[in-house]
Design a protein around this motif. Structure first.
Motif, PDB file in Angstrom:
ATOM      1  N   LEU A  99       0.834  -1.208   0.000  1.00  0.00           N
ATOM      2  CA  LEU A  99       0.000   0.000   0.000  1.00  0.00           C
ATOM      3  C   LEU A  99       0.868   1.257   0.000  1.00  0.00           C
ATOM      4  O   LEU A  99       0.557   2.226  -0.692  1.00  0.00           O
ATOM      5  N   ARG A 100       1.932   1.227   0.768  1.00  0.00           N
ATOM      6  CA  ARG A 100       2.790   2.410   0.870  1.00  0.00           C
ATOM      7  C   ARG A 100       3.406   2.756  -0.483  1.00  0.00           C
ATOM      8  O   ARG A 100       3.535   3.927  -0.826  1.00  0.00           O
ATOM      9  N   ARG A 101       3.806   1.729  -1.244  1.00  0.00           N
ATOM     10  CA  ARG A 101       4.365   1.990  -2.591  1.00  0.00           C
ATOM     11  C   ARG A 101       3.330   2.678  -3.477  1.00  0.00           C
ATOM     12  O   ARG A 101       3.655   3.616  -4.207  1.00  0.00           O
ATOM     13  N   LEU A 102       2.101   2.198  -3.417  1.00  0.00           N
ATOM     14  CA  LEU A 102       1.055   2.788  -4.247  1.00  0.00           C
ATOM     15  C   LEU A 102       0.721   4.214  -3.798  1.00  0.00           C
ATOM     16  O   LEU A 102       0.585   5.123  -4.613  1.00  0.00           O
ATOM     17  N   VAL A 103       0.605   4.409  -2.486  1.00  0.00           N
ATOM     18  CA  VAL A 103       0.262   5.732  -1.965  1.00  0.00           C
ATOM     19  C   VAL A 103       1.379   6.729  -2.242  1.00  0.00           C
ATOM     20  O   VAL A 103       1.128   7.900  -2.551  1.00  0.00           O
ATOM     21  N   SER A 104       2.639   6.271  -2.159  1.00  0.00           N
ATOM     22  CA  SER A 104       3.772   7.170  -2.365  1.00  0.00           C
ATOM     23  C   SER A 104       3.774   7.774  -3.767  1.00  0.00           C
ATOM     24  O   SER A 104       4.307   8.874  -3.979  1.00  0.00           O
ATOM     25  N   GLN A 105       3.189   7.053  -4.738  1.00  0.00           N
ATOM     26  CA  GLN A 105       3.115   7.597  -6.100  1.00  0.00           C
ATOM     27  C   GLN A 105       2.273   8.862  -6.149  1.00  0.00           C
ATOM     28  O   GLN A 105       2.492   9.749  -6.984  1.00  0.00           O
ATOM     29  N   ALA A 106       1.282   8.939  -5.262  1.00  0.00           N
ATOM     30  CA  ALA A 106       0.378  10.094  -5.261  1.00  0.00           C
ATOM     31  C   ALA A 106       0.793  11.144  -4.232  1.00  0.00           C
ATOM     32  O   ALA A 106       0.674  12.343  -4.464  1.00  0.00           O
ATOM     33  N   PHE A 107       1.277  10.672  -3.071  1.00  0.00           N
ATOM     34  CA  PHE A 107       1.623  11.578  -1.981  1.00  0.00           C
ATOM     35  C   PHE A 107       3.104  11.943  -2.095  1.00  0.00           C
ATOM     36  O   PHE A 107       3.926  11.548  -1.284  1.00  0.00           O
ATOM     37  N   THR A 108       3.430  12.712  -3.110  1.00  0.00           N
ATOM     38  CA  THR A 108       4.827  12.994  -3.431  1.00  0.00           C
ATOM     39  C   THR A 108       5.329  14.233  -2.682  1.00  0.00           C
ATOM     40  O   THR A 108       4.541  15.109  -2.304  1.00  0.00           O
ATOM     41  N   PRO A 109       6.655  14.340  -2.473  1.00  0.00           N
ATOM     42  CA  PRO A 109       7.212  15.564  -1.887  1.00  0.00           C
ATOM     43  C   PRO A 109       6.835  16.806  -2.692  1.00  0.00           C
ATOM     44  O   PRO A 109       6.610  17.872  -2.113  1.00  0.00           O
ATOM     45  N   ARG A 110       6.775  16.670  -4.013  1.00  0.00           N
ATOM     46  CA  ARG A 110       6.408  17.835  -4.833  1.00  0.00           C
ATOM     47  C   ARG A 110       4.993  18.303  -4.521  1.00  0.00           C
ATOM     48  O   ARG A 110       4.720  19.504  -4.439  1.00  0.00           O
ATOM     49  N   ARG A 111       4.073  17.344  -4.323  1.00  0.00           N
ATOM     50  CA  ARG A 111       2.689  17.710  -4.001  1.00  0.00           C
ATOM     51  C   ARG A 111       2.639  18.450  -2.659  1.00  0.00           C
ATOM     52  O   ARG A 111       1.924  19.444  -2.506  1.00  0.00           O
TER      53      ARG A 111
END
Length: 419
Positions: A99-111
């Motif tokens: 789940l963390r891998r998938l969420v990390s794609q959306a919850f990025t440092p840039r965001r």
């Protein structure tokens, strides 16, 4: 959940006197032993771990599972539907990492970085409201007018939650965590569940430029988040992002107001001292009393005490953060403390994915309040402040303040902005 029979009743430390000021109680428990077999207010038995070294070691130990299916005593805590339970807090390492891998794609440092300007703008708008309220009434409630709406605005924007729905959601979460009557938890959970189901369906039908839409689109070699996982993650982000942040803002401001020397230091040099103050606030004033409950997958020894597989273990963050074996003079609030390490944002695989956003919000909120309201002071004696207390959390219900000698208002162009 079956309460313990009277014949084997365990100590119940979380009475009204304990909850009103829990830290002396935690000190007594730490001195008496590292681990205690106690009963929660509903009668359910748990092992309470009080010392920092044990809490830090076991919060990251895979032998303690966060999956409620591992409970051997019937512990369920909040009775949540599967769609709210399938979140990162309740899943053990293998599924958690997926789940963390998938969420990390959306919850990025840039965001998160892009949110910075919106957080500052929202904080200034709410400071305008706070100033107007103080001008009209001579005082204002920081919780209702600033600390509550700021994280709701940030997290609401992040997930695409309609503005009209944000305060009702926060009220339901508050009622779930500290209910005023027995039926309030189930009632709140039902409303939260329905609201989030509708929110995910709306974002799936009409994607936007928000985190929830990005979570729906995230994939890893064909793997995607299930509907329950999406709803559960939305629940976790909204709950943690709004609930904890608002209480850290209000609790943080109170801590600074009650330590005027350190308040003056931070106000004079926020760029250098505010980040350190935030870390000390996370240790000293975090609302969460406990880490998420855990269940040994095999018999374990914690602090010299044997704990059977399947029993419920509570790792007490509030006690660990006041442990003199780790922090010299731990009850003292000190922005210059050398050891800034704490467990407020988790540790190991369960370290908070939203930690950078949490720090950004708290730093921006406090920086804005200090900049906009020099001389701000409490409008009531500190011992008259009202708290929302349970064994899970301790937070201010309201924080009435009034202006000091300097009138509140926007600084001129040369006024510094805390970053």
């Amino acid at each position: 959940m079956t309460p313990i029979p009277p014949a084997v009743a365990l100590p119940q430390p979380f009475d009204a006197a304990f909850l009103a000021d829990p830290y002396p109680g935690y000190a007594r428990l730490r001195e008496a032993g590292a681990v205690h077999r106690i009963a929660l207010p509903d009668g359910s038995p748990v092992w309470l771990v009080t010392r920092e070294a044990d809490v830090r070691a076991w919060i990251a130990d895979p032998r303690l599972s966060v999956n409620k299916a591992r409970s051997g005593t019937g512990y369920r805590g909040f009775t949540l539907p599967p769609a709210l339970d399938a979140n990162l807090l309740n899943i053990d390492p293998e599924d958690h990492l997926r789940l963390r891998r998938l969420v990390s794609q959306a919850f990025t440092p840039r965001r998160v970085e892009e949110l910075g300007g919106r957080v500052r703008a929202a904080a200034d708008r709410l400071a305008d409201r706070l100033a107007a309220s103080m001008a009209a009434h001579g005082r204002a409630d920081v919780v209702a007018e600033f600390a509550l709406p700021l994280p709701l605005t940030v997290i609401g924007d992040l997930l695409g939650v309609p503005e009209a729905d944000r305060r009702p959601f926060a009220a339901r979460v508050g009622a779930m965590l500290a209910p005023e009557h027995p039926g309030q938890v189930a009632e709140s959970v039902e409303h939260i569940h329905g609201f989030l189901l509708d929110l995910v369906a709306a974002r799936r039908a009409v994607p936007g430029d928000d985190l929830l839409s990005a979570l729906i689109a995230a994939h890893d070699d064909g793997d995607r988040l299930s509907e329950d996982e999406l709803v559960s993650l939305a629940f976790l982000i909204l709950m943690a992002g709004s609930e904890n942040a608002q209480h850290l803002i209000s609790g943080g401001l109170l801590a600074l107001l009650r330590h005027p020397g350190q308040l003056a230091e931070v106000s004079a040099d926020p760029g250098r001292l505010l980040p350190a103050a935030v870390e000390e606030l996370l240790r000293w004033a975090h609302p969460n009393q406990m880490a998420i409950r855990r269940f040994p997958v095999e018999p374990v020894e914690i602090g010299g005490v044997s704990v059977p597989a399947g029993d419920t273990v509570l790792l007490c963050l509030a006690s660990a953060h006041r442990d003199p074996a780790r922090y010299p003079d731990p009850d003292r609030f000190d922005i210059h403390r050398a050891d800034t390490s704490h467990l407020a944002l988790g540790h190991g695989v369960h370290y908070c994915l939203g930690a950078p956003l949490a720090r950004l919000e708290i730093r921006t909120a406090l920086g804005t309040l200090l900049r906009r309201f020099p001389g701000l002071r409490l409008a009531v004696p500190a011992d008259e402040l009202r708290w929302r207390c349970s064994f899970r959390s301790r937070a201010l219900r309201e924080l009435p303040v009034m202006p000091g000698a300097a009138a509140p208002g926007r600084p001129g162009r040369r006024g510094g902005r805390a970053r």
